[in-house]
Structure formats: structure tokens, C-alpha cells
Design an enzyme around this catalytic site. Structure first.
Site, mmCIF file in Angstrom:
data_model
loop_
_atom_site.group_PDB
_atom_site.id
_atom_site.type_symbol
_atom_site.label_atom_id
_atom_site.label_comp_id
_atom_site.label_asym_id
_atom_site.label_seq_id
_atom_site.Cartn_x
_atom_site.Cartn_y
_atom_site.Cartn_z
ATOM 1 N N GLY A 27 0.804 -1.360 0.378
ATOM 2 C CA GLY A 27 0.188 0.263 0.627
ATOM 3 C C GLY A 27 0.726 1.682 0.117
ATOM 4 C CG HIS A 30 5.357 5.445 -4.764
ATOM 5 N ND1 HIS A 30 5.786 4.871 -5.406
ATOM 6 C CD2 HIS A 30 5.854 4.803 -3.350
ATOM 7 C CE1 HIS A 30 6.949 3.727 -5.398
ATOM 8 N NE2 HIS A 30 6.867 3.654 -3.941
ATOM 9 C CG HIS A 33 4.024 1.226 -5.584
ATOM 10 N ND1 HIS A 33 3.799 2.698 -4.749
ATOM 11 C CD2 HIS A 33 3.654 0.299 -4.908
ATOM 12 C CE1 HIS A 33 4.604 2.146 -3.493
ATOM 13 N NE2 HIS A 33 5.363 0.792 -3.894
ATOM 14 C CB SER A 186 6.032 3.496 0.777
ATOM 15 O OG SER A 186 5.541 2.809 -0.398
#
Length: 304
Positions: A27, A30, A33, A186
Site C-alpha cells: 500500500g 506512488h 507502483h 512510501s
């Protein structure tokens, strides 16, 4: 239309069409990803299927690491995955992935997982491989996409797939960087403006090292720049063989990874560059090449 699924049963009920590709994430998505998802979409094709997993895996966090602090941003993650071309987002709860609590049987990364990141974060790679193996079983993809930024993780997943006969192709996607060279992560959101400026030393040291012509010079240049960088606590600088992450010696030829890790404030950052060395056995000056794009201040590529 992108669908959100929460359980293994819902995942298994998805119609399977064409080639299935998976992108595994924790998760806090950004642009890095998004690049993974878009690459998966291209490989899946119009008839294929792209599944993005979003799961913050407690097994790969140590006692003093940031599991509770790690950002959970599922709504934003779903929106990014949808825009990048995902067909489904699989976001299970912890008790869905580990229904009996902490699993009694886990994968071991072995000696390869005890080096570099594994030495700093004992047990991290055992937890990572355990959840990747479970997610590969649950999603049953033809291809799985991972970023080169986590180079040791990528190497271990490839080794697991080879050693344990997983029927999946592992696809590496190059690191995505900010305009100033900082690798997308992240954890970058934890950095203050001053810390973010200090963190640029990681990529700058990598690019400078990549301009050298021998393994020893590459390693020494990157190490010197990072030791001199203000606001940064160096963990390691290493030049390793990408197959097993053992040290690439001064006479190394072929592929290598220049890897660094450092703490900026309370945030620990990693970065790396893939390099290729020519024949150094003759004593002749060699070339070092890297496929990382040019950054604003450095020109990695053929050595001068």
C-alpha cells in the site's frame, strides 16, 4: 472496471481471462507502483488480467520498526491502481492471510537473506518470502512484477521461485526516481524538507560510483561520498553479485548491484544501481554500464 476483493474466496471467484499478472504491494502507492501496474497491464494485454495486492505484512517488520506507523491509504491506493490499469485490488485483513495467527511454518531465506538488509533486519526476508509465497498461491499469476529498488528482495524471490518450482515468471521493473534522482519510496513521506535534501546523497553517491571503471573504485567512491554526507547515518555500501548478493570482488566481471542503505532522521532508506563490468582480468581499463536513466546532476552510463 476495477473491483476490490477482501478474501481468498472472493479472489478465487474472479473470472480468469488470458494472462494473469500480479503486482504485490504494502500500500501507500506512488508513481513507482503505478509504473509496475502499467508494465503489468502491457504484458497482460487487453485480454489479460492485472491484480494488485495491498497488504501490510506484519511478519517482515522487526520489533523496533514502523509497522504501526506504516501508512494505510486504501482508498487512494485503489484509485491509483484503477487509473494505472488494474482489474482487481486484493486487500485482505491480517487474519485472512494468517487465519491461525502467526504462522508456525515459515519460509527461510537462508544465508542469502542474512546479508545486507537481512543483517540489519533479522527475520525480515523470512517474513517477506512467506507472504509472497502465500500471495502467489492465492493469486496464481502467470507473471509477477517487482521493483529493482528492492534488489535483494527481488533476488530472493527469484531464488525461491527457482528452488521451490513456482510456476510463475518474475519480472523486474527499473527503479522510478524523482526529477532530482531520489528513488520513489512510501517512506519518503516521513522526510522533512531538510531530511529529503540530505537523502539525495544516496542517489548521488550511486551515480558517482557508476562513473568509475573498476569494482574497487565504484565501491570506494560511493562509500566516501556517503561518509562525508551531512545529515545521514550510513548503514552500508556494498557491491554484490545480483544472483546471491555475495560480495563482488575487485576482479568481478559481469552483472553487479551497487547497494546502499542509510538513516536520515528516523527514516531508513535504501537504493541501488545495477551495473555491468567488462573484463578486468587483463588489467586494461574497462567499461561500467548501467541502465538507470540520466539524473539532473550525473550521467551514469559508459565510464569516462
Amino acid at each position: 472496471m476495477t473491483v476490490l476483493v477482501r478474501t481468498g474466496a472472493e479472489l478465487a471467484a474472479l473470472d480468469r481471462t488470458g494472462r494473469r499478472c500480479v503486482v504485490m504491494t504494502m500500500g501507500a502507492l506512488h508513481d513507482g507502483h503505478a509504473t509496475l501496474i502499467r508494465t503489468a497491464r502491457e504484458r497482460a494485454g487487453a485480454e489479460g488480467q492485472v491484480i494488485v495486492t495491498v497488504f501490510v505484512n506484519p511478519l517482515q517488520f522487526g520489533a523496533n520498526e514502523d509497522l504501526d506507523r506504516y501508512p494505510r491509504t486504501l482508498d487512494a491506493d485503489f484509485a491509483l491502481a484503477q487509473e494505472a490499469g488494474a482489474d482487481a485490488v486484493f486487500a485482505p485483513a491480517v487474519d485472512e492471510v494468517y487465519p491461525g495467527g502467526d504462522p508456525r511454518v515459515r519460509l527461510s531465506a537462508g544465508p542469502m537473506g542474512e546479508r545486507l538488509e537481512g543483517a540489519t533486519r533479522p527475520g525480515h526476508f523470512d517474513g517477506m518470502l512467506t507472504v509472497v509465497a502465500k500471495l502467489l498461491h492465492l493469486t496464481a499469476p502467470d507473471l509477477a512484477f517487482f521493483g529493482q529498488k528492492d534488489a535483494q528482495q527481488l533476488a530472493l524471490i527469484r531464488r525461491m521461485v527457482l528452488d521451490l518450482n513456482f510456476p510463475v515468471e518474475i519480472v523486474a521493473v527499473p527503479t522510478v526516481r524523482e526529477a532530482d534522482g531520489l528513488a520513489r519510496s512510501s517512506r519518503n513521506r516521513y522526510l522533512s524538507p531538510e531530511e529529503r535534501s540530505a537523502s539525495l546523497a544516496l542517489s548521488q553517491a550511486l551515480f558517482a560510483g557508476a562513473r568509475e571503471t573498476t569494482p574497487a573504485a565504484v565501491r570506494e567512491t560511493a562509500h566516501r561520498l556517503l561518509k562525508e554526507a551531512p545529515g545521514l547515518e550510513l548503514d552500508y555500501v556494498a557491491l554484490v553479485d545480483p544472483a546471491d548478493f555475495t560480495d563482488a570482488g575487485d576482479r568481478h566481471t559481469g552483472d553487479a548491484v551497487l547497494a546502499v542503505a542509510a538513516r536520515v532522521g528516523t527514516t531508513r532508506l535504501i537504493d541501488n544501481l545495477p551495473l555491468t563490468f567488462g573484463d578486468v582480468t587483463t588489467g586494461v581499463t574497462t567499461d561500467v554500464t548501467t541502465d538507470v536513466p540520466q539524473d539532473p546532476q550525473h550521467t551514469p552510463g559508459a565510464a569516462p
